[in-house]
Write an enzyme that holds these catalytic residues in place. Structure first.
Site, PDB file in Angstrom:
ATOM      1  CD  GLU A   1       6.375  84.412  85.741  1.00 17.65           C
ATOM      2  OE1 GLU A   1       7.324  83.595  85.885  1.00 17.65           O
ATOM      3  OE2 GLU A   1       5.907  84.722  84.660  1.00 17.65           O
TER       4      GLU A   1
ATOM      5  CB  CYS B   1       8.157  81.382  82.725  1.00 19.06           C
ATOM      6  SG  CYS B   1       6.439  81.914  82.827  1.00 19.06           S
TER       7      CYS B   1
END
Length: 491
Positions: free
Chosen positions: A236, A270
């Site tokens: 990720e 993010c």
């Protein structure tokens, strides 16, 4: 943070520089020992079965829930984020833990599947088995919610876990491991602390999978290290998420969502909002709303926007803002970032070229670029125009699904922002430079398993296929059957 002669380091409050705690720097030997312990514990953990693991995880969930203010306070000290944000993060992590524990059996247990027409004499089934030991390398921006998306799901799937938290939030990682041990009584979840070398050691210590969250560049290094031993990874990585505002959007709600998505957690998200594309017909109205709201928001101690947790990130934010302004962009709120700043003020940039760093690179600060578009086709093209593809947002009363389905992204929120992350049933992850693999939901449980397929013959087949005794007549029969089943009708 600092290192002393006793191989320890300190975590610091990013708002004040005060010491929060002192932690060991675990060596490669320490990491290997932790993995060896986890290997032994995984046998006990797997033997508990789904029901036993569920009961153990429920006990851990209750401990976290009863002490969530304690965890949130520690998180706030190590990251600088507001107490309310830390509480929200803790609550979401608890909800995901609850879902993973209660749904693992349904998702992973052995189930029958169709054998198909040609193998109708077979009974077919598949189950998802735990890998063994999972190494989790976590981030500092969401030090509970993000790694728990791997830890909780890996544990629920039957794995032991060795967790390497960020060097900026080691106390949070140690707290999670300590409460797990308190609730379960066995070190099925362990924590190793230190810098990048400790994380690198985890990738080569014999774990069965690595779940990494962090920058794209570091993710590539993790993959390279794991490739030597064919250790699978889930990555990720970064994001450059876009928010699209259609002409029929609720403009005030879209502006508020854009601001929260851009500046919450000081922009250190993010899947936060870094780019906004607004239809020409509502652009001025949207910009007025956004600017009005942004001017009321201030990054300061005790405020709704906290400090930048990692000092080096300030330089990246400054570079992006300076580049945008140098290339003709304007800062309607905020502006150049002062040297030595711990806090970065919310910044709204307009007239920024699409090939600038502020549009193409992950900024990871409370900044957002706003661009005017003449159509949703143009908005979609621009939104899809970076190498990242993590999350995305659409505001529209009638076109939300239509637009969302054309976006290159792992997740999309419609008339909300980052809502997909809080829904335990939805997978979370990206494509491109945002990484691959998924946490959360059924996909997140299966991510930490391997499928085991079984075919069992129930009776002798009418046409023997898998034998040297197969005759020419049987081959002719097979041809007739296949043509009858799959060759009829017009092409």
């Amino acid at each position: 943070m600092t290192i002393d002669a006793a191989a320890t380091f300190t975590s610091l409050d990013p708002a004040t520089g005060a010491v929060v705690g002192t932690h060991p720097i675990h060596t490669a030997d320490d990491v290997r020992a932790a993995v060896a312990t986890a290997r032994k514990q995984s046998e006990w953990w797997q033997a508990l079965g789904f029901d036993g693991r569920k009961k153990a995880l429920v006990r851990w969930r209750k401990v976290i829930a009863r002490r969530m203010e304690e965890l949130a306070a520690l998180m706030a000290r190590e990251t600088g984020k507001p107490d309310g944000d830390a509480l929200l993060e803790t609550a979401l992590a608890i909800d995901h833990l609850a879902w993973a524990a209660s749904h693992a059996e349904k998702v992973l247990k052995r189930r029958s599947v169709s054998p198909g027409l040609l193998m109708v004499n077979q009974a077919a089934s598949v189950e998802y088995r735990p890998l063994g030991v999972v190494g989790v390398i976590g981030p500092w921006n969401y030090p509970v919610f993000t790694p728990m998306g791997s830890i909780a799901y890996a544990l629920a799937a039957g794995n032991a876990v060795v967790f390497k938290p960020s060097e900026y939030t080691p106390g949070v990682g140690e707290w999670l491991a300590a409460t797990f041990l308190e609730a379960v009584g066995r070190p099925v979840l362990q924590v190793v602390t230190g810098y990048g070398e400790t994380g690198a050691a985890l990738t080569t210590a014999g774990v069965d999978k690595v779940a990494f969250t962090g920058s794209t560049a570091t993710g590539k290094r993790v993959m390279a290290a794991c490739a030597e031993s064919l250790t699978p990874v889930v990555i990720e990585a970064g994001g450059k998420d876009a928010l699209i505002v259609a002409e029929d959007a609720d403009v005030a709600e879209a502006a508020e969502a854009a601001l929260w998505g851009a500046a919450a957690n000081a922009g250190q998200t993010c899947a936060g909002v870094e780019r906004v594309y607004v239809h020409d017909r509502v652009y001025d109205q949207f910009l007025d709303e956004l600017v009005t709201q942004a001017r009321k928001l201030e990054a300061r101690p005790g405020g709704q926007v906290g400090p930048i947790t990692m000092p080096s990130q300030v330089d990246i934010i400054r570079r992006h803002v300076d580049d945008a302004l140098a290339r003709g962009g304007r800062a309607l709120v905020g502006g150049p970032v002062p040297e030595g700043a711990r806090f970065v003020q919310p910044t709204v940039l307009v007239d920024v070229p699409e090939d600038s760093a502020a549009v193409q690179e992950e900024t990871f600060g409370p900044t957002v670029t706003v661009s005017r578009v003449t159509s949703m086709d143009e908005a979609i093209e621009r939104a899809n125009g970076t190498r990242y593809a993590l999350g995305s947002t659409v505001f529209s009363k009638s076109q939300g699904m239509e637009i969302a389905q054309r976006l290159r992204a792992g997740m999309t929120a419609i008339n909300g922002v980052i809502s997909f992350a809080g829904i335990p049933t939805l997978p979370f992850g990206g494509v491109g430079d945002s990484g691959f693999g998924r946490i959360h939901g059924p996909d997140g449980l299966r991510e930490f398993t391997y499928p085991h397929a079984i075919a069992r013959q129930r009776f002798k087949p009418a046409i023997a296929l898998t034998t040297f005794r197969r005759t020419a007549k049987e081959e002719q029969q097979l041809t007739k059957v296949v043509r009858g089943l799959y060759g009829r009708g017009k092409s």
